[in-house]
Design a protein around this motif. Sequence first.
Motif, PDB file in Angstrom:
ATOM      1  N   SER A   1       0.800  -1.228   0.000  1.00  0.00           N
ATOM      2  CA  SER A   1       0.000   0.000   0.000  1.00  0.00           C
ATOM      3  C   SER A   1       0.833   1.278   0.000  1.00  0.00           C
ATOM      4  O   SER A   1       0.300   2.372  -0.183  1.00  0.00           O
ATOM      5  CB  SER A   1      -0.960   0.006   1.188  1.00  0.00           C
ATOM      6  N   CYS A   2       2.155   1.152   0.175  1.00  0.00           N
ATOM      7  CA  CYS A   2       3.036   2.326   0.231  1.00  0.00           C
ATOM      8  C   CYS A   2       4.020   2.428  -0.932  1.00  0.00           C
ATOM      9  O   CYS A   2       4.591   3.492  -1.149  1.00  0.00           O
ATOM     10  CB  CYS A   2       3.831   2.333   1.526  1.00  0.00           C
ATOM     11  N   ILE A   3       4.247   1.326  -1.652  1.00  0.00           N
ATOM     12  CA  ILE A   3       5.282   1.349  -2.693  1.00  0.00           C
ATOM     13  C   ILE A   3       4.932   0.391  -3.837  1.00  0.00           C
ATOM     14  O   ILE A   3       4.337  -0.659  -3.625  1.00  0.00           O
ATOM     15  CB  ILE A   3       6.657   0.993  -2.094  1.00  0.00           C
ATOM     16  N   LEU A   4       5.318   0.807  -5.033  1.00  0.00           N
ATOM     17  CA  LEU A   4       5.248  -0.057  -6.206  1.00  0.00           C
ATOM     18  C   LEU A   4       6.576   0.070  -6.933  1.00  0.00           C
ATOM     19  O   LEU A   4       6.985   1.167  -7.303  1.00  0.00           O
ATOM     20  CB  LEU A   4       4.112   0.362  -7.143  1.00  0.00           C
ATOM     21  N   LYS A   5       7.275  -1.058  -7.071  1.00  0.00           N
ATOM     22  CA  LYS A   5       8.526  -1.092  -7.835  1.00  0.00           C
ATOM     23  C   LYS A   5       8.284  -1.955  -9.054  1.00  0.00           C
ATOM     24  O   LYS A   5       7.870  -3.105  -8.928  1.00  0.00           O
ATOM     25  CB  LYS A   5       9.672  -1.699  -7.016  1.00  0.00           C
ATOM     26  N   ILE A   6       8.557  -1.399 -10.224  1.00  0.00           N
ATOM     27  CA  ILE A   6       8.391  -2.155 -11.454  1.00  0.00           C
ATOM     28  C   ILE A   6       9.644  -2.077 -12.294  1.00  0.00           C
ATOM     29  O   ILE A   6      10.376  -1.099 -12.260  1.00  0.00           O
ATOM     30  CB  ILE A   6       7.218  -1.663 -12.307  1.00  0.00           C
ATOM     31  N   ARG A   7       9.870  -3.131 -13.058  1.00  0.00           N
ATOM     32  CA  ARG A   7      11.050  -3.217 -13.897  1.00  0.00           C
ATOM     33  C   ARG A   7      10.613  -3.277 -15.357  1.00  0.00           C
ATOM     34  O   ARG A   7       9.686  -3.994 -15.714  1.00  0.00           O
ATOM     35  CB  ARG A   7      11.832  -4.470 -13.546  1.00  0.00           C
ATOM     36  N   GLY A   8      11.325  -2.511 -16.190  1.00  0.00           N
ATOM     37  CA  GLY A   8      11.153  -2.576 -17.631  1.00  0.00           C
ATOM     38  C   GLY A   8      12.353  -3.263 -18.238  1.00  0.00           C
ATOM     39  O   GLY A   8      13.184  -3.828 -17.523  1.00  0.00           O
ATOM     40  N   LYS A   9      12.476  -3.217 -19.547  1.00  0.00           N
ATOM     41  CA  LYS A   9      13.612  -3.863 -20.204  1.00  0.00           C
ATOM     42  C   LYS A   9      14.934  -3.195 -19.855  1.00  0.00           C
ATOM     43  O   LYS A   9      15.942  -3.856 -19.672  1.00  0.00           O
ATOM     44  CB  LYS A   9      13.419  -3.864 -21.716  1.00  0.00           C
ATOM     45  N   LYS A  10      14.939  -1.862 -19.774  1.00  0.00           N
ATOM     46  CA  LYS A  10      16.197  -1.148 -19.542  1.00  0.00           C
ATOM     47  C   LYS A  10      16.185  -0.265 -18.303  1.00  0.00           C
ATOM     48  O   LYS A  10      17.209   0.300 -17.957  1.00  0.00           O
ATOM     49  CB  LYS A  10      16.515  -0.263 -20.757  1.00  0.00           C
ATOM     50  N   SER A  11      15.044  -0.124 -17.658  1.00  0.00           N
ATOM     51  CA  SER A  11      14.960   0.789 -16.521  1.00  0.00           C
ATOM     52  C   SER A  11      13.884   0.310 -15.561  1.00  0.00           C
ATOM     53  O   SER A  11      13.239  -0.704 -15.791  1.00  0.00           O
ATOM     54  CB  SER A  11      14.644   2.208 -17.004  1.00  0.00           C
ATOM     55  N   GLY A  12      13.697   1.068 -14.503  1.00  0.00           N
ATOM     56  CA  GLY A  12      12.673   0.745 -13.528  1.00  0.00           C
ATOM     57  C   GLY A  12      12.021   2.003 -12.995  1.00  0.00           C
ATOM     58  O   GLY A  12      12.516   3.117 -13.211  1.00  0.00           O
ATOM     59  N   ILE A  13      10.906   1.812 -12.327  1.00  0.00           N
ATOM     60  CA  ILE A  13      10.171   2.928 -11.726  1.00  0.00           C
ATOM     61  C   ILE A  13       9.788   2.519 -10.313  1.00  0.00           C
ATOM     62  O   ILE A  13       9.355   1.392 -10.082  1.00  0.00           O
ATOM     63  CB  ILE A  13       8.895   3.266 -12.528  1.00  0.00           C
ATOM     64  N   ILE A  14       9.943   3.460  -9.380  1.00  0.00           N
ATOM     65  CA  ILE A  14       9.468   3.277  -8.013  1.00  0.00           C
ATOM     66  C   ILE A  14       8.459   4.373  -7.740  1.00  0.00           C
ATOM     67  O   ILE A  14       8.754   5.558  -7.921  1.00  0.00           O
ATOM     68  CB  ILE A  14      10.619   3.363  -6.988  1.00  0.00           C
ATOM     69  N   ILE A  15       7.280   3.979  -7.320  1.00  0.00           N
ATOM     70  CA  ILE A  15       6.234   4.937  -6.956  1.00  0.00           C
ATOM     71  C   ILE A  15       5.938   4.757  -5.479  1.00  0.00           C
ATOM     72  O   ILE A  15       5.628   3.649  -5.037  1.00  0.00           O
ATOM     73  CB  ILE A  15       4.958   4.738  -7.791  1.00  0.00           C
ATOM     74  N   CYS A  16       6.056   5.841  -4.713  1.00  0.00           N
ATOM     75  CA  CYS A  16       5.776   5.818  -3.278  1.00  0.00           C
ATOM     76  C   CYS A  16       4.536   6.647  -3.006  1.00  0.00           C
ATOM     77  O   CYS A  16       4.288   7.652  -3.679  1.00  0.00           O
ATOM     78  CB  CYS A  16       6.951   6.386  -2.495  1.00  0.00           C
ATOM     79  N   GLY A  17       3.780   6.237  -2.013  1.00  0.00           N
ATOM     80  CA  GLY A  17       2.583   6.979  -1.664  1.00  0.00           C
ATOM     81  C   GLY A  17       1.817   6.323  -0.539  1.00  0.00           C
ATOM     82  O   GLY A  17       2.371   5.554   0.249  1.00  0.00           O
ATOM     83  N   LYS A  18       0.523   6.596  -0.497  1.00  0.00           N
ATOM     84  CA  LYS A  18      -0.351   6.048   0.534  1.00  0.00           C
ATOM     85  C   LYS A  18      -1.565   5.417  -0.135  1.00  0.00           C
ATOM     86  O   LYS A  18      -2.058   5.909  -1.150  1.00  0.00           O
ATOM     87  CB  LYS A  18      -0.816   7.156   1.480  1.00  0.00           C
ATOM     88  N   ASN A  19      -2.029   4.331   0.452  1.00  0.00           N
ATOM     89  CA  ASN A  19      -3.223   3.622  -0.034  1.00  0.00           C
ATOM     90  C   ASN A  19      -3.126   3.256  -1.513  1.00  0.00           C
ATOM     91  O   ASN A  19      -4.101   3.377  -2.259  1.00  0.00           O
ATOM     92  CB  ASN A  19      -4.485   4.442   0.220  1.00  0.00           C
ATOM     93  N   LEU A  20      -1.952   2.821  -1.944  1.00  0.00           N
ATOM     94  CA  LEU A  20      -1.761   2.461  -3.349  1.00  0.00           C
ATOM     95  C   LEU A  20      -2.438   1.121  -3.634  1.00  0.00           C
ATOM     96  O   LEU A  20      -2.258   0.152  -2.903  1.00  0.00           O
ATOM     97  CB  LEU A  20      -0.274   2.368  -3.682  1.00  0.00           C
TER      98      LEU A  20
END
Length: 97
Positions: A56-75
């Motif tokens: 509920s606080c973080i989403l980490k995702i991976r792509g072919k060459k990079s990644g994204i981290i999204i932080c927040g509340k009630n995700l």
Amino acid sequence: MKKHNEELLYNRNGKERISEIFSLPKDVVLAAMTLKVVGYNEAIIENYCNIVEYNSCILKIRGKKSGIIICGKNLTISRFADNSLILYGRIEQVKFI
């Protein structure tokens, strides 16, 4: 100016050059991950490979060459489709890794 544009094209890899020459979207040609954030409450992510971490606080995702981290509340992940998802909640931070 034309010579400068030609030099820029030659300094990129082959797929990027094709994208520029034929005016094709880079995310399609390079199979790059895309992120669209709508306000503070919604994120649409496409062309990701896998989810590394999710709660509920973080989403980490991976792509072919990079990644994204999204932080927040009630995700919450609302919708999965082929390599795309919609994330809802209070988005407080986005990091590209």
